[in-house]
Motif scaffolding. Structure first.
Motif, PDB file in Angstrom:
ATOM      1  N   PHE A 170       0.841  -1.208   0.000  1.00 17.61           N
ATOM      2  CA  PHE A 170       0.000   0.000   0.000  1.00 17.61           C
ATOM      3  C   PHE A 170       0.871   1.252   0.000  1.00 17.61           C
TER       4      PHE A 170
ATOM      5  N   ASN B  94      -0.229   4.855  -0.934  1.00 16.93           N
ATOM      6  CA  ASN B  94      -1.511   4.762  -0.228  1.00 16.93           C
ATOM      7  C   ASN B  94      -1.290   4.351   1.230  1.00 16.93           C
TER       8      ASN B  94
ATOM      9  N   HIS C 132      -3.880   3.326   3.935  1.00 16.80           N
ATOM     10  CA  HIS C 132      -4.395   1.975   4.120  1.00 16.80           C
ATOM     11  C   HIS C 132      -3.294   0.957   4.425  1.00 16.80           C
TER      12      HIS C 132
ATOM     13  N   LEU D 277      -1.346  -1.595   6.291  1.00 14.19           N
ATOM     14  CA  LEU D 277      -1.929  -2.475   7.315  1.00 14.19           C
ATOM     15  C   LEU D 277      -1.248  -2.298   8.673  1.00 14.19           C
TER      16      LEU D 277
ATOM     17  N   ARG E 154     -13.313  13.564   0.625  1.00 22.25           N
ATOM     18  CA  ARG E 154     -13.051  12.189   0.196  1.00 22.25           C
ATOM     19  C   ARG E 154     -14.231  11.628  -0.598  1.00 22.25           C
TER      20      ARG E 154
ATOM     21  N   GLY F  50     -17.748   2.691   2.116  1.00 17.71           N
ATOM     22  CA  GLY F  50     -17.054   3.222   3.279  1.00 17.71           C
ATOM     23  C   GLY F  50     -16.118   4.346   2.863  1.00 17.71           C
ATOM     24  N   SER F  51     -16.038   5.396   3.680  1.00 15.04           N
ATOM     25  CA  SER F  51     -15.280   6.592   3.303  1.00 15.04           C
ATOM     26  C   SER F  51     -14.596   7.167   4.538  1.00 15.04           C
ATOM     27  N   ARG F  52     -13.262   7.320   4.475  1.00 17.99           N
ATOM     28  CA  ARG F  52     -12.529   7.757   5.668  1.00 17.99           C
ATOM     29  C   ARG F  52     -11.777   9.050   5.397  1.00 17.99           C
ATOM     30  N   CYS F  53     -10.452   9.020   5.408  1.00 21.37           N
ATOM     31  CA  CYS F  53      -9.656  10.246   5.321  1.00 21.37           C
ATOM     32  C   CYS F  53      -9.587  10.770   3.887  1.00 21.37           C
TER      33      CYS F  53
END
Lengths: 322, 322
Positions: A88, A93, A96, A98, A146, A267-270
């Protein structure tokens, strides 16, 4: 230094917390202003099992850094710190990764302190035109933006935002700014009408929506399972529900119904900081009006009590200089 | 005429069911061959509360129609019958008409009978090159193709199909035909290996997947809550789960986890018939090898018992001519 810590049981104001030491890739920041977020309140209820210094929305000044070009810069900063070497991170990225650490949320001390460290790669310089009280909204505004990276709204598409608190209001401004012309808010706080975008078509109490209203896209910003259930009931066939808010625990769902209605759950985060800063500079967002109170860090326990009151909007903490 | 009815409690073979009368917009069909689907088995367990003649996968011959050009045509047919006047029907999307009737599933008799009616608008003529035993797979193959209308797979994207029964095998062929080169199946039936696409990279028992395997996209075809749970556990951050199969009842989920991982859940139902017929004509699909048995309609109860056996693939019913 002073710092607000959560020990897994309760908040504690430390007065002799050790000053953090930046690595070669990090800057030492003096925190100028920091915001209490719903995630901070969720952590107090056990979310992520986090212990340490809370806080991830902030404006700061760089006071030490291996790269002298950053010294004295006024900055905001992204909150995800990736490992730098996984697949990632290799794709840019780190959000994300892990094994990421997340400022004030997961594995890394946060910003409710006089000083904190952050990787230089996470920093964004602030333009002089933005006040601290505007810039402290960069992180939640980026989270709202986002959505626009994830979905494209069709012309005339009816959209509802369920949850009319801080996040819902920022999302409303982002969508209105993108030209969403059939936008509604749903929640329990009609008294905040002066903070809504001028183009908002309506505001509904969730139980008073007319029978024949439904929405092609619903943005879930309520922070409660009830908002999620409302969204599932009011979304149109082939519609989308964007999940922005986190709420603890499990809720029962019927996936067969999602197949038959061909729903999409996203789903939507930062989100992206640069467009958020640009939007704060160029658009007329009522972020300063969304500040309910500013407390010195030494009054952080009072500030948290205020943030948990129904209808409270943004509560800020201002760490004192030594 | 003979017809297989479900009365809400049990299957009954009627021998004197009244011959259906087509409206001006409908054709009267003599059913040549019909397939038992997992949805039929779900209806026996109470799905949709349907009562009436079951069956929605079929090949038929038009024996009466106001438009004489359809007479004697060999046809398959789409199963959703919209009202024709609502906003969904006006957009040509009768599949999602809120008052639609669905052949053999919702408000309209199905095809496990000697004769049935269907709107002419739902019919598709069959090319001579397709046998009845190939063409009876048009409806489930169209459902598999629906995925390709909803998502685009990136080059090299790892994809798993969970559920290796009839639907999973058809989905595997559709994705392989679209060039998906990193495709895995997950299920309990390795004995069906001869039916898999040649390019399939592997088959795993769901509990034996190596720890370090995960997938950017998972297609849920298992018809069981366990498949859904497996998909949620094995999907990568920012990954997608396409829900193809319906299973009854509620399952607990944690939407907060979907926000943090930015997952997408995509419900997927009926698909396009014309590309399905084209694929049956041009690709080498092992559909005839997927037929476990063909029973006369008069043995429909035996056929249903066979269809419920573990590992059974497609069971067909052949209504007798008078």
């Amino acid at each position: 230094m002073r710092a607000l810590l959560f020990n897994g049981q309760q908040l504690q104001l430390g007065t002799a917390h050790p000053l953090p030491q930046p690595t070669a890739q990090e800057a030492l920041l003096r925190i100028r202003l920091a915001g209490i977020c719903a995630t901070d309140l969720a952590i107090l209820r056990g979310y992520k099992g986090f212990t340490g210094v809370l806080g991830h929305e902030f404006v700061a000044e760089v006071v030490a850094c291996a790269d002298p070009s950053w010294l004295q810069a006024r900055v905001v900063g992204e909150i995800n710190c990736g490992c730098g070497s996984c697949s990632f991170c290799a794709r840019g990225n780190g959000n994300h990764c892990l094994s990421r650490r997340v400022v004030g949320i997961q594995g890394r001390d946060g910003m409710f302190a006089q000083y904190a460290c952050l990787p230089v790669a996470n920093l964004h310089r602030l333009p002089d035109s933005l006040s601290d009280q505007q810039a402290v909204f960069t992180e939640p505004l980026a989270a709202a933006l986002r959505i626009t990276e994830q979905i494209t709204l069709a012309a005339g598409e009816p959209v509802a935002i369920v949850g009319d608190g801080r996040l819902g209001i920022l999302v409303a401004h982002v969508l209105a700014h993108q030209g969403c012309a059939d936008l509604y808010m749903v929640g329990h706080h009609p008294e905040h009408f002066s903070l809504w975008p001028a183009s908002l078509k309506g505001h509904w109490h969730p139980e008073q929506l007319p029978e024949d209203f439904s929405f092609a896209t619903i943005i879930e910003c309520s922070g409660a399972a009830s908002g999620w259930r409302w969204a599932l009931a009011k979304v149109q066939p082939q519609g989308r529900i964007v999940l922005k808010s986190t709420f603890p625990g499990g809720v029962p769902v019927e996936p067969a119904d999602w197949v038959v209605r061909e729903l999409q759950i996203i789903g939507s985060r930062c989100g992206p900081f640069a467009p958020a800063l640009s939007l704060l500079e160029t658009a007329t967002l009522p972020v300063e009006k969304m500040i309910s109170a500013i407390y010195p860090l030494s009054d952080a326990l009072t500030a948290f009590a205020h943030a948990q009151r129904k209808g409270a909007l943004k509560i800020l903490l201002a760490p004192e200089e030594e």
